[in-house]
Design a protein around this motif. Sequence first.
Motif, PDB file in Angstrom:
ATOM      1  N   ILE A  66       8.327  -3.586  -6.563  1.00  0.00           N
ATOM      2  CA  ILE A  66       7.125  -4.089  -5.899  1.00  0.00           C
ATOM      3  C   ILE A  66       5.910  -3.802  -6.759  1.00  0.00           C
ATOM      4  O   ILE A  66       5.947  -2.954  -7.661  1.00  0.00           O
ATOM      5  CB  ILE A  66       6.919  -3.453  -4.500  1.00  0.00           C
ATOM      6  CG1 ILE A  66       6.940  -1.921  -4.593  1.00  0.00           C
ATOM      7  CG2 ILE A  66       7.968  -3.947  -3.518  1.00  0.00           C
ATOM      8  CD1 ILE A  66       6.610  -1.211  -3.294  1.00  0.00           C
ATOM      9  N   ASP A  67       4.818  -4.498  -6.477  1.00  0.00           N
ATOM     10  CA  ASP A  67       3.555  -4.266  -7.176  1.00  0.00           C
ATOM     11  C   ASP A  67       2.422  -4.510  -6.179  1.00  0.00           C
ATOM     12  O   ASP A  67       2.133  -5.653  -5.826  1.00  0.00           O
ATOM     13  CB  ASP A  67       3.431  -5.205  -8.373  1.00  0.00           C
ATOM     14  CG  ASP A  67       2.151  -4.978  -9.182  1.00  0.00           C
ATOM     15  OD1 ASP A  67       1.318  -4.142  -8.767  1.00  0.00           O
ATOM     16  OD2 ASP A  67       1.975  -5.655 -10.222  1.00  0.00           O
ATOM     17  N   SER A  68       1.806  -3.439  -5.703  1.00  0.00           N
ATOM     18  CA  SER A  68       0.766  -3.569  -4.681  1.00  0.00           C
ATOM     19  C   SER A  68      -0.447  -4.339  -5.186  1.00  0.00           C
ATOM     20  O   SER A  68      -1.196  -4.917  -4.402  1.00  0.00           O
ATOM     21  CB  SER A  68       0.327  -2.187  -4.181  1.00  0.00           C
ATOM     22  OG  SER A  68      -0.215  -1.421  -5.248  1.00  0.00           O
ATOM     23  N   ASP A  77      11.206  -7.431  -5.095  1.00  0.00           N
ATOM     24  CA  ASP A  77      12.217  -7.415  -4.037  1.00  0.00           C
ATOM     25  C   ASP A  77      11.515  -7.714  -2.713  1.00  0.00           C
ATOM     26  O   ASP A  77      10.342  -7.385  -2.536  1.00  0.00           O
ATOM     27  CB  ASP A  77      12.903  -6.046  -3.960  1.00  0.00           C
ATOM     28  CG  ASP A  77      13.768  -5.757  -5.184  1.00  0.00           C
ATOM     29  OD1 ASP A  77      14.254  -6.723  -5.807  1.00  0.00           O
ATOM     30  OD2 ASP A  77      13.945  -4.573  -5.513  1.00  0.00           O
ATOM     31  N   TRP A  78      12.248  -8.324  -1.807  1.00  0.00           N
ATOM     32  CA  TRP A  78      11.689  -8.723  -0.513  1.00  0.00           C
ATOM     33  C   TRP A  78      12.231  -7.837   0.609  1.00  0.00           C
ATOM     34  O   TRP A  78      13.403  -7.449   0.574  1.00  0.00           O
ATOM     35  CB  TRP A  78      12.060 -10.175  -0.199  1.00  0.00           C
ATOM     36  CG  TRP A  78      11.336 -11.201  -1.014  1.00  0.00           C
ATOM     37  CD1 TRP A  78      11.242 -11.254  -2.387  1.00  0.00           C
ATOM     38  CD2 TRP A  78      10.623 -12.338  -0.532  1.00  0.00           C
ATOM     39  NE1 TRP A  78      10.521 -12.351  -2.771  1.00  0.00           N
ATOM     40  CE2 TRP A  78      10.124 -13.049  -1.657  1.00  0.00           C
ATOM     41  CE3 TRP A  78      10.367 -12.835   0.744  1.00  0.00           C
ATOM     42  CZ2 TRP A  78       9.385 -14.212  -1.543  1.00  0.00           C
ATOM     43  CZ3 TRP A  78       9.622 -14.007   0.863  1.00  0.00           C
ATOM     44  CH2 TRP A  78       9.136 -14.687  -0.269  1.00  0.00           C
ATOM     45  N   LEU A  79      11.378  -7.541   1.580  1.00  0.00           N
ATOM     46  CA  LEU A  79      11.816  -6.820   2.775  1.00  0.00           C
ATOM     47  C   LEU A  79      11.559  -7.694   3.997  1.00  0.00           C
ATOM     48  O   LEU A  79      10.445  -8.155   4.223  1.00  0.00           O
ATOM     49  CB  LEU A  79      11.066  -5.497   2.938  1.00  0.00           C
ATOM     50  CG  LEU A  79      11.389  -4.734   4.235  1.00  0.00           C
ATOM     51  CD1 LEU A  79      12.819  -4.204   4.199  1.00  0.00           C
ATOM     52  CD2 LEU A  79      10.417  -3.589   4.460  1.00  0.00           C
ATOM     53  N   VAL A  80      12.609  -7.928   4.770  1.00  0.00           N
ATOM     54  CA  VAL A  80      12.485  -8.642   6.039  1.00  0.00           C
ATOM     55  C   VAL A  80      12.862  -7.657   7.141  1.00  0.00           C
ATOM     56  O   VAL A  80      14.028  -7.298   7.293  1.00  0.00           O
ATOM     57  CB  VAL A  80      13.408  -9.881   6.098  1.00  0.00           C
ATOM     58  CG1 VAL A  80      13.293 -10.561   7.464  1.00  0.00           C
ATOM     59  CG2 VAL A  80      13.082 -10.851   4.972  1.00  0.00           C
ATOM     60  N   GLY A  93      -0.872   1.375  -1.458  1.00  0.00           N
ATOM     61  CA  GLY A  93      -2.062   0.735  -2.006  1.00  0.00           C
ATOM     62  C   GLY A  93      -2.211  -0.747  -1.743  1.00  0.00           C
ATOM     63  O   GLY A  93      -3.045  -1.418  -2.373  1.00  0.00           O
ATOM     64  N   TYR A  94      -1.469  -1.283  -0.778  1.00  0.00           N
ATOM     65  CA  TYR A  94      -1.588  -2.715  -0.468  1.00  0.00           C
ATOM     66  C   TYR A  94      -2.898  -3.046   0.237  1.00  0.00           C
ATOM     67  O   TYR A  94      -3.417  -4.146   0.118  1.00  0.00           O
ATOM     68  CB  TYR A  94      -0.407  -3.177   0.387  1.00  0.00           C
ATOM     69  CG  TYR A  94       0.857  -3.409  -0.407  1.00  0.00           C
ATOM     70  CD1 TYR A  94       1.187  -4.691  -0.852  1.00  0.00           C
ATOM     71  CD2 TYR A  94       1.720  -2.367  -0.708  1.00  0.00           C
ATOM     72  CE1 TYR A  94       2.344  -4.916  -1.574  1.00  0.00           C
ATOM     73  CE2 TYR A  94       2.887  -2.576  -1.433  1.00  0.00           C
ATOM     74  CZ  TYR A  94       3.188  -3.856  -1.873  1.00  0.00           C
ATOM     75  OH  TYR A  94       4.327  -4.070  -2.595  1.00  0.00           O
ATOM     76  N   THR A 128      -1.185  -8.098   4.159  1.00  0.00           N
ATOM     77  CA  THR A 128      -0.816  -8.056   2.750  1.00  0.00           C
ATOM     78  C   THR A 128       0.420  -7.182   2.559  1.00  0.00           C
ATOM     79  O   THR A 128       0.463  -6.045   3.036  1.00  0.00           O
ATOM     80  CB  THR A 128      -1.971  -7.476   1.909  1.00  0.00           C
ATOM     81  OG1 THR A 128      -3.148  -8.263   2.134  1.00  0.00           O
ATOM     82  CG2 THR A 128      -1.637  -7.488   0.429  1.00  0.00           C
ATOM     83  N   GLY A 129       1.431  -7.730   1.900  1.00  0.00           N
ATOM     84  CA  GLY A 129       2.650  -6.961   1.633  1.00  0.00           C
ATOM     85  C   GLY A 129       3.794  -7.281   2.571  1.00  0.00           C
ATOM     86  O   GLY A 129       4.933  -6.890   2.306  1.00  0.00           O
ATOM     87  N   ILE A 130       3.517  -7.973   3.671  1.00  0.00           N
ATOM     88  CA  ILE A 130       4.585  -8.388   4.587  1.00  0.00           C
ATOM     89  C   ILE A 130       5.179  -9.700   4.073  1.00  0.00           C
ATOM     90  O   ILE A 130       4.463 -10.680   3.861  1.00  0.00           O
ATOM     91  CB  ILE A 130       4.062  -8.566   6.025  1.00  0.00           C
ATOM     92  CG1 ILE A 130       3.619  -7.222   6.615  1.00  0.00           C
ATOM     93  CG2 ILE A 130       5.118  -9.222   6.916  1.00  0.00           C
ATOM     94  CD1 ILE A 130       4.748  -6.224   6.832  1.00  0.00           C
TER      95      ILE A 130
END
Length: 284
Positions: free
Chosen positions: A53-55, A64-67, A85-86, A112-114
Motif C-alpha cells: 500500500i501507499d498512503s 493490494d486491495w482490502l474488501v 497516514g491516509y 480515502t483508502g477504502i
Amino acid sequence: MNNEEMVKEFEKFAIKIRIETIKEVAELGFGHLGGAMSIVDTLAVLYGGVMKIDSKNPKWEERDWLVCSKGHAGPAIYASLAMKGYFPMEQLKTLNKPGTKLPSHCDRNLTTGIDMTTGSLGQGSSAAVGIALGHKLDKKDNYTYLVLGDGEIQEGQVWEAVSCAAQQKLDNLITFVDYNKQQLDGYLKDINDMGDIKAKFESFNWHAQEIDGSSVKEIYEAIQKAKEAKGKPSVIVLDTVKGAGCCFAEGILNNHHMTVSMEQAEEAIAILEKKLVELEGGAE
C-alpha cells in the motif's frame, strides 16, 4: 527486522488500533464495536506490513486491495488507515456524524483508502472475486484480501462467490472468516449453525486453514502459507472473540452495536495503554 521484532510491532499496532477504535465510538456514544474489535489483529498484520500500500498514492495500481465485506467493522479500518497516514487522525472524531467522510459502514466514495463500499452482507464476496479475477486477467501480482463475518456466510451469495473463485483458480485471493461465534442478535449455533467452516471451504476446493485469530504471529504465518498455495483461493478461519480487547464489550452477547460512555472508554483505554507500555519495555 527479525520475526520476533515484527510480531512485537504487529502486537503494538493492534493495541493502538483498538485504542483509536474505542475513542471513535465513544466520541459518538454508540457504534459497531464488537465485530470491529474481533478483526483488529488481522488488520494490524495486513496494514502493519503485509499489504502493498501507499498512503500518499491511495489509488496506486500495484497496491493490494482490502474488501471488508462485513462493512460494519469500518471503525477499526478507519483507525488503521488514519495511523498509516491516509487522512488526519482528527478525522476519526467525526465517525458517523453529519457530513462525515467516515460512515458507519465502509464507503469507497467517501473514505480515502477504502477499496470497496460494503455493508449489505454477502456482496463484498462477489466484489472481491471480481477484483481478484480482473487482476489475474491483467497479469498483475496484486493480492485481494477479503474479510467475511461468520454470520455473513449464511448468505447464499457468499457461496456462489466461493464456487466461482475456485473455478477461476484465484490464488491471488485470500479470505478471512471472522469466526467470533456471534451475529447481530445472538449466537451462530442458536440461529444458523455453519458447522465446520474450514471443511466447507475445502469442499469447494479452497486452501483452508483455521488459526487463533488473536495471534498476530499465527495470522502472519497463515498468510504466508496461503501465498504458497498455487492454483486455488485461500481462506483463513479466524477463531476470535467478539469485542476482543475491550473490557466492557468482550464476551458479552449484545455487543454488535452498543452504547459507549466516556467512562467505559477511559477504563478500556487505560488497560490497553498499560499493555502497550509493557510491550514497549517501559513497565517497572
